[in-house]
Design a protein around this motif. Sequence first.
Motif, PDB file in Angstrom:
ATOM      1  N   ASN A 182       0.812  -1.218   0.000  1.00  0.00           N
ATOM      2  CA  ASN A 182       0.000   0.000   0.000  1.00  0.00           C
ATOM      3  C   ASN A 182       0.845   1.268   0.000  1.00  0.00           C
ATOM      4  O   ASN A 182       0.395   2.312   0.469  1.00  0.00           O
ATOM      5  CB  ASN A 182      -0.930   0.027   1.218  1.00  0.00           C
ATOM      6  N   LEU A 183       2.086   1.141  -0.471  1.00  0.00           N
ATOM      7  CA  LEU A 183       2.954   2.317  -0.551  1.00  0.00           C
ATOM      8  C   LEU A 183       3.417   2.487  -1.993  1.00  0.00           C
ATOM      9  O   LEU A 183       3.600   1.504  -2.721  1.00  0.00           O
ATOM     10  CB  LEU A 183       4.186   2.130   0.352  1.00  0.00           C
ATOM     11  N   SER A 184       3.613   3.734  -2.395  1.00  0.00           N
ATOM     12  CA  SER A 184       4.154   3.975  -3.737  1.00  0.00           C
ATOM     13  C   SER A 184       5.625   3.586  -3.749  1.00  0.00           C
ATOM     14  O   SER A 184       6.239   3.381  -2.698  1.00  0.00           O
ATOM     15  CB  SER A 184       4.002   5.446  -4.091  1.00  0.00           C
ATOM     16  N   GLY A 185       6.205   3.491  -4.942  1.00  0.00           N
ATOM     17  CA  GLY A 185       7.608   3.139  -5.047  1.00  0.00           C
ATOM     18  C   GLY A 185       8.512   4.074  -4.270  1.00  0.00           C
ATOM     19  O   GLY A 185       9.415   3.644  -3.556  1.00  0.00           O
ATOM     20  N   GLY A 186       8.247   5.371  -4.403  1.00  0.00           N
ATOM     21  CA  GLY A 186       9.069   6.346  -3.702  1.00  0.00           C
ATOM     22  C   GLY A 186       8.960   6.190  -2.193  1.00  0.00           C
ATOM     23  O   GLY A 186       9.959   6.278  -1.464  1.00  0.00           O
ATOM     24  N   GLN A 187       7.727   5.915  -1.736  1.00  0.00           N
ATOM     25  CA  GLN A 187       7.538   5.716  -0.296  1.00  0.00           C
ATOM     26  C   GLN A 187       8.237   4.442   0.163  1.00  0.00           C
ATOM     27  O   GLN A 187       8.882   4.421   1.213  1.00  0.00           O
ATOM     28  CB  GLN A 187       6.040   5.648   0.020  1.00  0.00           C
TER      29      GLN A 187
END
Lengths: 315, 250
Positions: free
Chosen positions: B146-151
Amino acid sequence: MFAQSNRWFWHGVFIAVLLGMALLIQSSSSHINYNWNWQVVKPYLINTDPLPVFASEEGTISANATGDLVLRTDAGDEILNLSAYPELSVGEGDLVFEGEQLASQPNWQMGPLLKGLVVTIEISIYSLILAIILGLIFGLMRVSSNVALRNLAITYVEIIRGTPLLVQIFIFYFFIGTVLDLDRFTAGVIALAVFSGAYVAEITRGGIQSIPKGQMEAARSVGMTYIQAMRYVILPQAFKRVLPPLAGQFINLIKDSSLVSVIAITDLTKAGREVVAGSFAPFEVWFTVALLYLVLTSSLSWGVQRLEKRLAASD
Amino acid sequence: MTRDYQGNDMIIAKNVEKIYPNGCHALKKVSATVRRGEVVVIVGPSGSGKSTFLRTLNQLETINGGSISIDGTDMYDKKTDINQLREEVGMVFQGFNLFPHMDALGNVMLAPIKVAKRNKADVERQAMELLTKVGLQQRMANYPSNLSGGQQQRVAIARALAMKPNIMLFDEPTSALDPEMVGEVLDVMKSLAADGMTMVVVTHEMGFAREVADRVLFMEDGQLLVDETPEAFFDNPSNPRLQQFLSMIL
Ligand SMILES: Nc1ncnc2c1ncn2[C@@H]1O[C@H](COP(=O)(O)OP(=O)(O)O)[C@@H](O)[C@H]1O
Ligand SMILES: [Mg+2]
């Protein structure tokens, strides 16, 4: 709309086929003049015959101070109060001999089939736990970089998978069981566990190898030992993935446990054979045995499915 | 461990050789030194051995020749505990490699608790600080899915920092990211550099190299060909292979 009615049509087909099969069984059994009598099976499941209550000494039945019927010895000692039993076979003033039936007591006892079911459950649980331990150890050995460990694991898996379970059970009972002085139950449990353990080891290996290499590298890069990385990072992820094949293997284990009846363990299958011999209702008994196995296996797969859902919720 | 080492050379690699079991000669006599607090960027064409070299620095790859010492400790000395050495060297991967069965906080807390055996409450406080530092105070309970790649990459940086390393290795940390997320990860790396962290970064982000690096290394075909300041590297490249490489990417 069209898809809906199509769906109902195929549900109808499904039920029609089932009914047709039931009819086929019915007609083929009447063809051989078989009389279905399901009542016969019940006492083999649960025995409700009342238990007789006997006089332990000779004496007289009389009323005591509170009006209860009691058995008194000739010396006048009150040795048994009969008020607790609903069905009496004696009345006030009767003289009774030692060993005479005084009353009967309602009674619920497991019949041979249920006792067999319990044995099957016991065998399955013990061998399942052992199989998990064996499978985990050999699965880890299988993915180890140590050649000795890896080859040992391969040898174990190949030998077990390459020989029939029935033969393994005989070997465990007659050879290893005799050498190590194992009772038949233990021999049966170990044979089943060693057999299933090989399959669990393969499932474990597949699960571990399905986890991307980067997981181990990330774990090692923060300073974890190989064992810590396995324990906290790889195995928890692998476990989730191997649950479905593992459940299939455990269902096989329950079914394969029927083979231990060949070394005279009275499991559900052996109980079935014994009951059939005395009941004159072979069809009913075997159908009942099959149903009991089905109850076991389907509760197991239901439980595993719930576990899967719970684990899936975390990601 | 020689934690009391006060010398200035954090990484000394001498004539490092790496030959993969399949015969691929990935590193040929690579020598480099990274001093305390330095940011060293490694660039070079794909397959030139950048990842391999980085991975020898925390022994994810063993070497076939030469020597490596980290913070004064010879990595291949028999007395060296490699797991302890790895605690000092954080690594950030191109593919993040977060543990998918744990939330962001769990990812950061795992090693300090299980490896460093530190007190759970302390670790949790520190992990929250780290996640706040990388801008994820709102995402601590998120699972990686549930996190973007950057996160995810910022969680991975926090996870590496949680072991309080003296050195951070980055292997193309922004290569797997959508362009709009590259900046947020580079910003975290820049602030780390500003805090004085010793860093070795493999990247194609030439802007980052120019702005943050103390030295830029150029690798090709398993060899380290250039080791220069960013100015000399970009504005005045003397090596013809480097000139060719720069002309292709700039
Ligand atoms: N695990 C491996 N086994 C065999 N060869 C490898 C392995 N990893 C990398 N190589 C080879 O080593 C060389 C250097 O690879 P790498 O260090 O990944 O380069 P870069 O990161 O600069 O793209 C390449 O030729 C690659 O094919
Ligand atoms: Mg690479």
